[in-house]
Design a protein around this motif. Structure first.
Motif, PDB file in Angstrom:
ATOM      1  N   TYR A  53       4.171   4.005  -7.401  1.00 15.08           N
ATOM      2  CA  TYR A  53       5.091   3.232  -7.930  1.00 15.08           C
ATOM      3  C   TYR A  53       3.896   1.715  -8.022  1.00 15.08           C
ATOM      4  N   GLY A  54       4.481   0.983  -9.104  1.00 15.80           N
ATOM      5  CA  GLY A  54       3.704  -0.435  -9.113  1.00 15.80           C
ATOM      6  C   GLY A  54       4.201  -1.261  -8.211  1.00 15.80           C
ATOM      7  N   ALA A  55       3.621  -1.925  -7.513  1.00 15.85           N
ATOM      8  CA  ALA A  55       3.944  -3.097  -6.352  1.00 15.85           C
ATOM      9  C   ALA A  55       3.145  -4.331  -6.677  1.00 15.85           C
ATOM     10  N   MET A  56       3.779  -5.429  -6.565  1.00 14.76           N
ATOM     11  CA  MET A  56       2.920  -6.618  -6.704  1.00 14.76           C
ATOM     12  C   MET A  56       3.698  -7.722  -5.564  1.00 14.76           C
ATOM     13  N   VAL A  57       2.727  -8.595  -5.194  1.00 16.99           N
ATOM     14  CA  VAL A  57       3.178  -9.622  -3.906  1.00 16.99           C
ATOM     15  C   VAL A  57       3.233 -11.053  -4.629  1.00 16.99           C
ATOM     16  N   SER A  58       4.111 -11.548  -4.306  1.00 21.66           N
ATOM     17  CA  SER A  58       4.036 -13.343  -4.726  1.00 21.66           C
ATOM     18  C   SER A  58       4.538 -13.862  -3.356  1.00 21.66           C
ATOM     19  N   ARG A  69       0.964  -1.181  -0.078  1.00 18.46           N
ATOM     20  CA  ARG A  69      -0.170  -0.046   0.002  1.00 18.46           C
ATOM     21  C   ARG A  69       0.901   1.169  -0.077  1.00 18.46           C
ATOM     22  N   TRP A  70       1.984   1.591   0.768  1.00 20.89           N
ATOM     23  CA  TRP A  70       2.795   2.374   1.064  1.00 20.89           C
ATOM     24  C   TRP A  70       3.293   2.761  -0.510  1.00 20.89           C
TER      25      TRP A  70
END
Lengths: 227, 219
Positions: free
Chosen positions: B41-46, B34-35
């Motif tokens: 920026y684009g963030a993704m979680v794996s 979220r931050w």
């Protein structure tokens, strides 16, 4: 570091591990079946195990193949899972119990095929470092052309056996020959590296079986077993 | 991302959060994502063990109790290879900040505890890109136990029951997690883990994490 791998030193288990290798259509499976029946007729304890056949994972690998979903490295690891499962469930217990274990393809299949697909040679050898070193491995040498003739007499080459995933050629027959040649080249390098015993697959079934029996007799003789 | 140059050469960034089960990784990961997004920026979680094809095979094999230490290790390695090639690397190439819930260190820890040789494991994962930052949430085993019992309960594999440490569930969990924590501690220096006291409040941990992420992200 090499030395700590089980694959690189002789095993001291009671049984005997015999493997056949070579590209498809080399007649190795036929030879192994004839050998098995002969050994059984001599009242030897024999078991038989095939590449990519464990309950654990072979269905997943087959399903993934159908959809052409996985990279060479992922495939390689799935085959390693299958192998590790069979090694610990079937091969090692049988060797401990003194059986003759006949393996239709062994780690050298992974070394040949995966490297032909671009996987790092040293990486794959270490991945399979936990494998038991065979007492005898026969490499059935056949050219890509003969292999293609035998395998594809009635059908087109399948996607993976033709190495179509590598996009070498859009023609499956052409691709098959190029890919299987790469596999064969890797096998040839392993003749010295691992002491594979070469056999000309163009010989008659009878001649090949005579040679195979001589080889296994001398390996068993070293363990004090006379056939 | 101008001043900082990524360790793996891709345009994006690779941030790893490690820690045992119940160390608070998921909470911190969603806060961090979220931050990062708030900074445009684009963030993704794996997450660990989430490849399309292989994760199901792992779950199935675990359920049927079919795995030995080697097949366990190789199946996770296959899952990782698949996810790396299909998810993580494409995202890094596209310039995302990829936040990983567990990375190869998890495999090292679990597999070493199951008796594998670390050199064999390092070879198995030697193609994995080097992360730009690795956070380790450090939580003592007594607190982990309370958190796990209070939420999900003790799981067979998280308790290392497959390696026969103790027939007592509680005891098995404690010994297994203790061994895992010891392996994490050994790796801290070698892999430059940023160790954070996981017993602090969620807010405090988050503040610490972003203070470090700011070093590699231009905000």
């Amino acid at each position: 570091m090499e030395d700590k791998f089980r694959l690189n030193k002789p095993h001291n288990l009671k049984g005997t591990l015999v493997c056949v290798e070579g590209i498809d259509g080399s007649g190795k499976s036929t030879q192994l079946v004839i050998l098995r029946d002969w050994l059984k007729s001599l009242k030897q304890d024999v078991i038989f195990t095939e590449w990519n056949s464990s309950d654990l994972i072979s269905q997943t690998t087959k399903a993934a193949k159908k959809k052409n979903l996985l990279s060479p490295r992922t495939f390689s690891l799935l085959h390693a899972v299958d192998f590790a499962d069979r090694l610990e469930q079937i091969i090692i217990p049988a060797l401990k119990a003194g059986f003759i274990v006949l393996a239709d393809r062994y780690v050298y299949t992974a070394f040949a095929r995966d490297v032909a697909r671009g996987v790092d040679k040293d990486w794959i050898r270490k991945v399979y470092g936990f494998a038991v070193r065979p007492d005898l491995t026969l490499y059935f040498r056949v050219t890509e052309d003969v292999s293609l003739e035998r395998i594809c007499a009635n059908r087109a080459p399948k996607f993976y056996e033709a190495g179509m995933d590598l996009k070498i050629s859009s023609d499956p027959y052409e691709s098959y020959k190029i890919f299987q040649k790469r596999v064969n080249d890797e096998y040839k390098k392993m003749v010295d590296e691992y002491g594979l015993v070469e056999i000309d697959a163009n010989e008659s079934i009878h001649k090949k079986q005579v040679f195979f029996r001589e080889q296994i007799k001398s390996v068993l003789a070293l363990k004090g077993i006379e056939l | 991302m101008t001043a900082y140059k990524s360790k793996h050469g891709y345009e994006g960034l690779l941030v790893v959060i490690e820690g045992t089960d119940g160390s608070g990784k998921s909470t911190q990961i969603s806060k961090l994502k979220r931050w990062i997004e708030d900074q445009s920026y684009g963030a993704m979680v794996s997450e660990w063990k989430t490849s399309k094809f292989i994760a199901d095979a792992i779950n199935d094999a675990k359920e049927r109790n079919l795995l030995n230490a080697t097949t366990f290790s190789l199946l996770y390695a296959a899952d990782f290879a698949d996810r790396l090639e299909q998810v993580i690397i494409p995202a890094l190439k596209a310039g995302f900040v990829v936040i990983l819930d567990r990375y190869i260190y998890t495999a090292y820890v679990r597999d070493v505890v199951r008796g594998h040789d670390i050199e064999w494991l390092k070879n198995l994962y030697n193609y994995a890109p080097e992360p730009d930052m690795v956070f380790y949430l450090d939580v003592p085993v007594e607190i982990l136990l309370k958190r796990i019992i209070g939420t999900t309960g003790l799981d067979y594999w998280e308790s290392g029951r497959d390696i026969g440490l103790s027939s007592d569930f509680y005891e098995s969990f404690r010994i297994y997690q203790d061994k895992c924590i010891a392996e994490y501690q050994k790796m801290k220096q070698e892999y430059n883990f940023i160790s954070i006291d996981g017993t602090l409040s969620e807010k405090e941990i988050h503040k610490k994490i972003i203070s470090h992420v700011k070093d590699i992200l231009e905000v």
